[in-house]
Design an enzyme around this catalytic site. Structure first.
Site, mmCIF file in Angstrom:
data_model
loop_
_atom_site.group_PDB
_atom_site.id
_atom_site.type_symbol
_atom_site.label_atom_id
_atom_site.label_comp_id
_atom_site.label_asym_id
_atom_site.label_seq_id
_atom_site.Cartn_x
_atom_site.Cartn_y
_atom_site.Cartn_z
ATOM 1 N N THR A 137 0.864 -1.183 0.000
ATOM 2 C CA THR A 137 0.000 0.000 0.000
ATOM 3 C C THR A 137 0.905 1.239 0.000
ATOM 4 O O THR A 137 1.301 1.702 -1.055
ATOM 5 C CB THR A 137 -0.961 -0.005 1.202
ATOM 6 O OG1 THR A 137 -0.221 -0.246 2.409
ATOM 7 C CG2 THR A 137 -2.012 -1.088 1.049
ATOM 8 N N THR A 171 -0.146 -2.373 11.147
ATOM 9 C CA THR A 171 -0.918 -2.447 9.910
ATOM 10 C C THR A 171 -0.057 -3.224 8.974
ATOM 11 O O THR A 171 0.707 -2.659 8.213
ATOM 12 C CB THR A 171 -1.171 -1.087 9.276
ATOM 13 O OG1 THR A 171 -1.927 -0.345 10.170
ATOM 14 C CG2 THR A 171 -2.006 -1.251 8.038
ATOM 15 N N ASN A 175 -0.499 10.402 4.990
ATOM 16 C CA ASN A 175 -1.742 10.042 5.673
ATOM 17 C C ASN A 175 -2.840 11.094 5.553
ATOM 18 O O ASN A 175 -4.013 10.802 5.779
ATOM 19 C CB ASN A 175 -1.455 9.727 7.136
ATOM 20 C CG ASN A 175 -0.780 8.371 7.272
ATOM 21 O OD1 ASN A 175 -1.433 7.331 7.208
ATOM 22 N ND2 ASN A 175 0.533 8.365 7.429
ATOM 23 N N THR A 180 -6.920 8.942 -1.318
ATOM 24 C CA THR A 180 -6.753 9.280 -2.722
ATOM 25 C C THR A 180 -5.490 8.669 -3.302
ATOM 26 O O THR A 180 -5.322 8.668 -4.500
ATOM 27 C CB THR A 180 -6.712 10.807 -2.905
ATOM 28 O OG1 THR A 180 -5.623 11.348 -2.123
ATOM 29 C CG2 THR A 180 -8.012 11.430 -2.459
#
Length: 393
Positions: free
Chosen positions: A147, A185, A388, A393
């Protein structure tokens, strides 16, 4: 006796494992965003998950299976966490698996990305239908699960046992932000052909998590999707418990350190080593407090050896401590010594030099016992806010 050797390669180097990653249109950039791990021999599987009370749908789906189940397929998507999606999130996973033209045994799904959006089922099904389950591209898989990661995270080891047998163990993971003790995460998939009993798998995962994934922090936030999964197809027929636990520790440590070093915008990877505390629990409390402190992290970013922030965090942790026994060092540069201020111009210059390195230790000697714990963290700067602020987007 045994030897553990790092080797080049990805998960597909392990006998019986196949993997790949493709673009299914989940990322607007067109980058790879959907991957799989497949094995023709059903695997024993064990996992540890986030302690966040709002566990994502993929975790709940996994926990619906009977204890000690076997699987032959893991589907992994990025860009969408399938978290806070209620019962429909689990139903969507079942819909996806029921739509695939493969012979799947207790298939597992894992997701990472934005929280609170339903899965794009049509894109995932269409992408997964195009999978070639005989593919061998661990590199593609490592890219598909990223990510905000700046780089792919993988490692591989071969373990040679005294009787001449050997097994391999390796991992692929993602994680750069929303990283806090109690996992992160992060997704981490560890594969091995060791003939390891299922109960040993779980035990080794839990034991090694405490000093690896549960000892790192980027920003103090704990996600809904954190997963460390261990898959064993046992094809090597080789196993030694001590060797396996140590090899798994190395794999998990490698992955955890890559995550800290890749903390969103991070430039510094720092070990907070607490020694001579009255108990391991208290050492752990202090080490994790230091790795989480925003004031400490911003000092690291500014390369400012402000030992006052370190001392303040130790005291605020409420552990047993005393100014007259405390010693604070940056690597081997002592800046505070049992009530004595050592922070003159010479020591500050030496400490500042340490903080210009990419990696170093902050050593806190509590001086009241013989217990220790090391946590790992990074600096926090402008780039973290930038990433962040517009994550969706």
């Amino acid at each position: 006796m045994f030897t553990i050797l790092p080797i080049k390669g990805y998960l597909d180097q392990i006998d019986g494992f196949n993997c790949d990653g493709i673009s299914a249109g989940l990322k607007p950039s067109g980058d790879k965003d959907l991957g799989f791990i497949y094995t023709s021999t059903p695997c024993d599987v064990q996992a540890v998950f986030t302690e966040n009370k709002f566990q994502a749908a993929p975790l709940k789906h996994f926990l619906q299976y009977e204890e000690n189940f076997k699987t032959n397929f893991v589907l992994i998507n990025s860009k969408n966490a399938n978290a806070m999606t209620g019962k429909k999130g689990i139903e969507d996973i079942n819909t996806i698996f029921n739509s695939l033209p493969f012979d799947l045994i207790n298939p597992i799904m894992s997701s990472t990305g934005v929280i609170g959006n339903p899965l794009p089922i049509e894109k995932i099904v269409a992408g997964a239908k195009s999978f070639d389950l005989s593919a061998s591209s661990g590199e593609n898989l490592s890219k598909a699960i990223m990510t905000t990661d700046a780089y792919a995270k993988t490692c591989m080891y071969q373990v040679n046992l005294e009787d001449g047998s050997s097994f391999k163990i390796g991992a692929v993971s993602k994680g750069a932000g929303m990283i806090n003790p109690n996992l992160a995460t992060m997704l981490c998939f560890i594969c091995t052909d060791a003939n390891v009993p299922s109960k040993d798998m779980k035990e080794a995962l839990i034991v090694n998590s405490e000093t690896t994934f549960n000892a790192i922090s980027v920003d103090g936030d704990t996600s809904t999707n954190d997963t460390v999964m261990l898959l064993a197809n046992k094809k090597s027929n080789a196993y030694d418990k001590e060797a396996f636990i140590e090899a798994l520790r190395l794999v998990m440590h490698d992955m955890a350190m890559l995550m800290v070093a890749d903390g969103e915008g991070a430039k510094k990877a720092v070990a907070f080593e607490v020694i001579n505390a009255i108990s391991t629990e208290e050492a752990q409390i202090v080490a994790k407090a230091l790795s989480n402190s925003l004031l400490v992290k911003t000092a690291l970013f500014g390369e400012d050896p402000n030992f006052g922030r370190i001392a303040s965090t130790i005291g605020a942790s409420r552990i047993t401590c005393d100014e007259e026994t405390l010693v604070i060092s940056y690597n081997d540069v002592i800046v505070y010594n049992k009530g004595e201020l050592c922070f003159d111009g010479i020591q500050e210059a030496k400490a500042s030099k340490v903080l210009k390195n990419d990696k170093y230790k902050v050593i806190c000697d509590i001086g009241l016992g013989d217990s220790s714990f090391t946590a790992y963290g990074c600096d926090l700067g402008y780039k973290y806010v930038e990433i962040n602020a517009d994550y969706r987007t």
